[in-house]
Structures are given as structure tokens and as C-alpha cells.
Design a protein around this motif. Sequence first.
Motif, PDB file in Angstrom:
ATOM      1  N   GLY A  67      -0.398   3.242  10.009  1.00 24.67           N
ATOM      2  CA  GLY A  67       0.075   2.093   9.245  1.00 24.67           C
ATOM      3  C   GLY A  67       1.499   2.288   8.765  1.00 24.67           C
ATOM      4  N   GLU A  68       1.825   3.515   8.386  1.00 22.43           N
ATOM      5  CA  GLU A  68       3.185   3.822   7.954  1.00 22.43           C
ATOM      6  C   GLU A  68       4.167   3.636   9.116  1.00 22.43           C
ATOM      7  OE1 GLU A  68       5.689   7.504   5.929  1.00 22.43           O
ATOM      8  OE2 GLU A  68       3.497   7.582   5.968  1.00 22.43           O
ATOM      9  N   ARG A  69       3.783   4.110  10.300  1.00 23.28           N
ATOM     10  CA  ARG A  69       4.643   3.940  11.483  1.00 23.28           C
ATOM     11  C   ARG A  69       4.765   2.459  11.852  1.00 23.28           C
ATOM     12  NH1 ARG A  69       1.685   8.439  12.874  1.00 23.28           N
ATOM     13  NH2 ARG A  69       0.308   7.226  14.229  1.00 23.28           N
ATOM     14  N   GLU A  70       3.669   1.738  11.804  1.00 23.76           N
ATOM     15  CA  GLU A  70       3.684   0.302  12.115  1.00 23.76           C
ATOM     16  C   GLU A  70       4.623  -0.437  11.167  1.00 23.76           C
ATOM     17  OE1 GLU A  70       2.846  -3.613  13.403  1.00 23.76           O
ATOM     18  OE2 GLU A  70       2.624  -1.681  14.406  1.00 23.76           O
ATOM     19  N   LEU A  71       4.537  -0.115   9.882  1.00 23.12           N
ATOM     20  CA  LEU A  71       5.391  -0.772   8.896  1.00 23.12           C
ATOM     21  C   LEU A  71       6.862  -0.422   9.130  1.00 23.12           C
ATOM     22  CD1 LEU A  71       5.596  -2.550   6.387  1.00 23.12           C
ATOM     23  CD2 LEU A  71       5.353  -0.458   5.015  1.00 23.12           C
ATOM     24  N   GLY A 102      -6.710   0.500  12.477  1.00 24.56           N
ATOM     25  CA  GLY A 102      -6.331   1.876  12.153  1.00 24.56           C
ATOM     26  C   GLY A 102      -5.083   2.004  11.297  1.00 24.56           C
ATOM     27  N   PHE A 103      -4.604   0.901  10.707  1.00 20.99           N
ATOM     28  CA  PHE A 103      -3.399   0.939   9.889  1.00 20.99           C
ATOM     29  C   PHE A 103      -3.708   1.179   8.411  1.00 20.99           C
ATOM     30  CE2 PHE A 103      -1.688  -2.013  13.313  1.00 20.99           C
ATOM     31  CZ  PHE A 103      -1.155  -0.971  14.039  1.00 20.99           C
ATOM     32  N   ALA A 104      -4.945   0.997   8.030  1.00 20.81           N
ATOM     33  CA  ALA A 104      -5.395   1.269   6.655  1.00 20.81           C
ATOM     34  C   ALA A 104      -6.809   1.810   6.747  1.00 20.81           C
ATOM     35  CB  ALA A 104      -5.352  -0.005   5.811  1.00 20.81           C
ATOM     36  N   ARG A 164      -6.079   2.450   1.484  1.00 23.04           N
ATOM     37  CA  ARG A 164      -4.835   3.191   1.561  1.00 23.04           C
ATOM     38  C   ARG A 164      -4.293   3.069   2.975  1.00 23.04           C
ATOM     39  NH1 ARG A 164      -4.214   7.946   3.826  1.00 23.04           N
ATOM     40  NH2 ARG A 164      -5.989   9.101   4.583  1.00 23.04           N
ATOM     41  N   ARG A 165      -2.992   3.185   3.066  1.00 28.23           N
ATOM     42  CA  ARG A 165      -2.313   3.097   4.357  1.00 28.23           C
ATOM     43  C   ARG A 165      -2.490   4.407   5.109  1.00 28.23           C
ATOM     44  NH1 ARG A 165       4.012   2.106   4.081  1.00 28.23           N
ATOM     45  NH2 ARG A 165       3.862   4.266   3.493  1.00 28.23           N
ATOM     46  N   THR A 166      -2.683   4.314   6.407  1.00 30.31           N
ATOM     47  CA  THR A 166      -2.789   5.509   7.247  1.00 30.31           C
ATOM     48  C   THR A 166      -1.404   5.871   7.785  1.00 30.31           C
ATOM     49  OG1 THR A 166      -3.170   4.227   9.247  1.00 30.31           O
ATOM     50  CG2 THR A 166      -5.141   4.875   7.975  1.00 30.31           C
ATOM     51  N   LEU A 203       0.819  -1.214   0.000  1.00 32.34           N
ATOM     52  CA  LEU A 203       0.000   0.000   0.000  1.00 32.34           C
ATOM     53  C   LEU A 203       0.853   1.265   0.000  1.00 32.34           C
ATOM     54  CD1 LEU A 203      -2.893  -1.002   2.420  1.00 32.34           C
ATOM     55  CD2 LEU A 203      -3.084  -0.502  -0.035  1.00 32.34           C
ATOM     56  N   ALA A 204       2.148   1.134   0.271  1.00 29.07           N
ATOM     57  CA  ALA A 204       3.039   2.300   0.210  1.00 29.07           C
ATOM     58  C   ALA A 204       3.121   2.839  -1.213  1.00 29.07           C
ATOM     59  CB  ALA A 204       4.432   1.926   0.723  1.00 29.07           C
ATOM     60  N   MET A 205       2.805   2.007  -2.190  1.00 29.47           N
ATOM     61  CA  MET A 205       2.831   2.423  -3.598  1.00 29.47           C
ATOM     62  C   MET A 205       1.593   3.247  -3.958  1.00 29.47           C
ATOM     63  SD  MET A 205       4.350  -1.217  -5.095  1.00 29.47           S
ATOM     64  CE  MET A 205       2.821  -1.544  -5.851  1.00 29.47           C
ATOM     65  N   GLY A 206       0.678   3.362  -3.023  1.00 30.19           N
ATOM     66  CA  GLY A 206      -0.543   4.116  -3.260  1.00 30.19           C
ATOM     67  C   GLY A 206      -1.752   3.239  -3.039  1.00 30.19           C
ATOM     68  N   PRO A 207      -2.939   3.838  -3.086  1.00 30.38           N
ATOM     69  CA  PRO A 207      -4.167   3.088  -2.848  1.00 30.38           C
ATOM     70  C   PRO A 207      -4.311   1.914  -3.823  1.00 30.38           C
ATOM     71  CG  PRO A 207      -4.609   5.435  -2.829  1.00 30.38           C
ATOM     72  CD  PRO A 207      -3.200   5.260  -3.324  1.00 30.38           C
ATOM     73  N   ARG A 208      -4.780   0.801  -3.319  1.00 29.32           N
ATOM     74  CA  ARG A 208      -4.959  -0.414  -4.109  1.00 29.32           C
ATOM     75  C   ARG A 208      -6.199  -1.149  -3.614  1.00 29.32           C
ATOM     76  NH1 ARG A 208      -1.545   1.443  -7.186  1.00 29.32           N
ATOM     77  NH2 ARG A 208       0.641   0.962  -7.120  1.00 29.32           N
ATOM     78  N   HIS A 209      -6.742  -1.958  -4.486  1.00 29.26           N
ATOM     79  CA  HIS A 209      -7.833  -2.843  -4.068  1.00 29.26           C
ATOM     80  C   HIS A 209      -7.245  -4.230  -3.824  1.00 29.26           C
ATOM     81  CE1 HIS A 209      -7.922  -4.363  -8.214  1.00 29.26           C
ATOM     82  NE2 HIS A 209      -7.962  -3.098  -8.610  1.00 29.26           N
ATOM     83  N   GLY A 210      -8.017  -5.082  -3.173  1.00 26.83           N
ATOM     84  CA  GLY A 210      -7.520  -6.391  -2.765  1.00 26.83           C
ATOM     85  C   GLY A 210      -6.978  -7.234  -3.901  1.00 26.83           C
TER      86      GLY A 210
END
Length: 177
Positions: free
Chosen positions: A75-79, A51-53, A70-72, A11-18
Motif C-alpha cells: 500500500g505504501e508503494r502504491e501510494l 493487499g494494500f491494507a 493499517r497500510r501494508t 493510513l500513513a498516520m498510523g492505524p485507523r478505523h473507518g
Amino acid sequence: MSTRHILLGLLAMGPRHGYDLKRRHDERFPQARPLAYGQVYTTLQRLVRDGFAEIEETSSDGGPERTMYRRTDAGERELANWAMSVTPPAPFVANEIFTKVVVAILSGGDPAAYLAAQRASHMQRMRELTAVKSAQGADLATVLSADYALTHLNADLRWMTTTAGRLATLTAEVDAT
């Protein structure tokens, strides 16, 4: 393998669907077990719950409904925390091959024959992986993944050689207990 962290990374590459996340996982990690769609969507639901996405949008465009995630910031901090944390070496290594050697001894089987058969299986897998990484057009992720597996298989082979040389002593110890 942490599916949640892999999906956060994708998801760091941008919003994506499953569907796209599953496809990209299988492309980026070609030697890993492919993700099931159900696993992707269940993991995405948990990421949203934690709350990570978050859901960016849901649309159907005349077809099946597609939800973009999208990643929140959380989520960025968790990753980032996960990616930088050192994976500790296992304190004990569960070794099915060793277990089978001991069981062969206990049950009157032939541990040497088992080790020889296991060696042959490892060698076959090593040939397959060598072909995969040597194939024309093999991408670096595939090569590195195959190298990782080959290194571990090679360590197993060295262990099998050592164990085969110590079977008489091991058999005596197992029989004595």
C-alpha cells in the motif's frame, strides 16, 4: 478523486478505523464532497482484498465493533507511485456550459441569457469561496482548496466572455449544419 489513495494517505498516520478515516478526510479536504461511511468501508475492503491494507485488530469495547486498518508495504508503494504520477491534462474537456449554449441555439433558446445567468451563478460561488478562504481561522488546506476552485471559476468566466462575444458566429455555424 481517488478515494483508495486518499485513504492510503490517511493510513500513513498510523492505524485507523473507518469512522476516523471518514472524519479525517472531511477535515483534511474541507471543500471536497464528504465521503459516505459506506464508501469508506467498501474502499477499505477493496484495499484489504488488493493487499494494500490489512486489518490490525477488531474490538468492541462494549460498543459497536471497530476494525482498525493499517497500510501494508504494498500500500505504501502504491501510494508513492500514485502520488508521484503526473495527472495528464484531459485530451478533451467536457464542457456542459458549451453544450448548453449550442443546445440553446439549436432549440431557439437564448444563449446570451443563459451565459448571463451562468455568469451570475459563477460570481455568487466565487463570493462564497472568497468568504470561506477569508474567514478568520481558515486553515491553509481550506484556503488552497478555495483558491483552486476560484481559479477554475475565473477561467470559466473568461471563456463565457469570449463565447458571448462570438455568439453570432457560433449561431451562424450551428444553423448552417
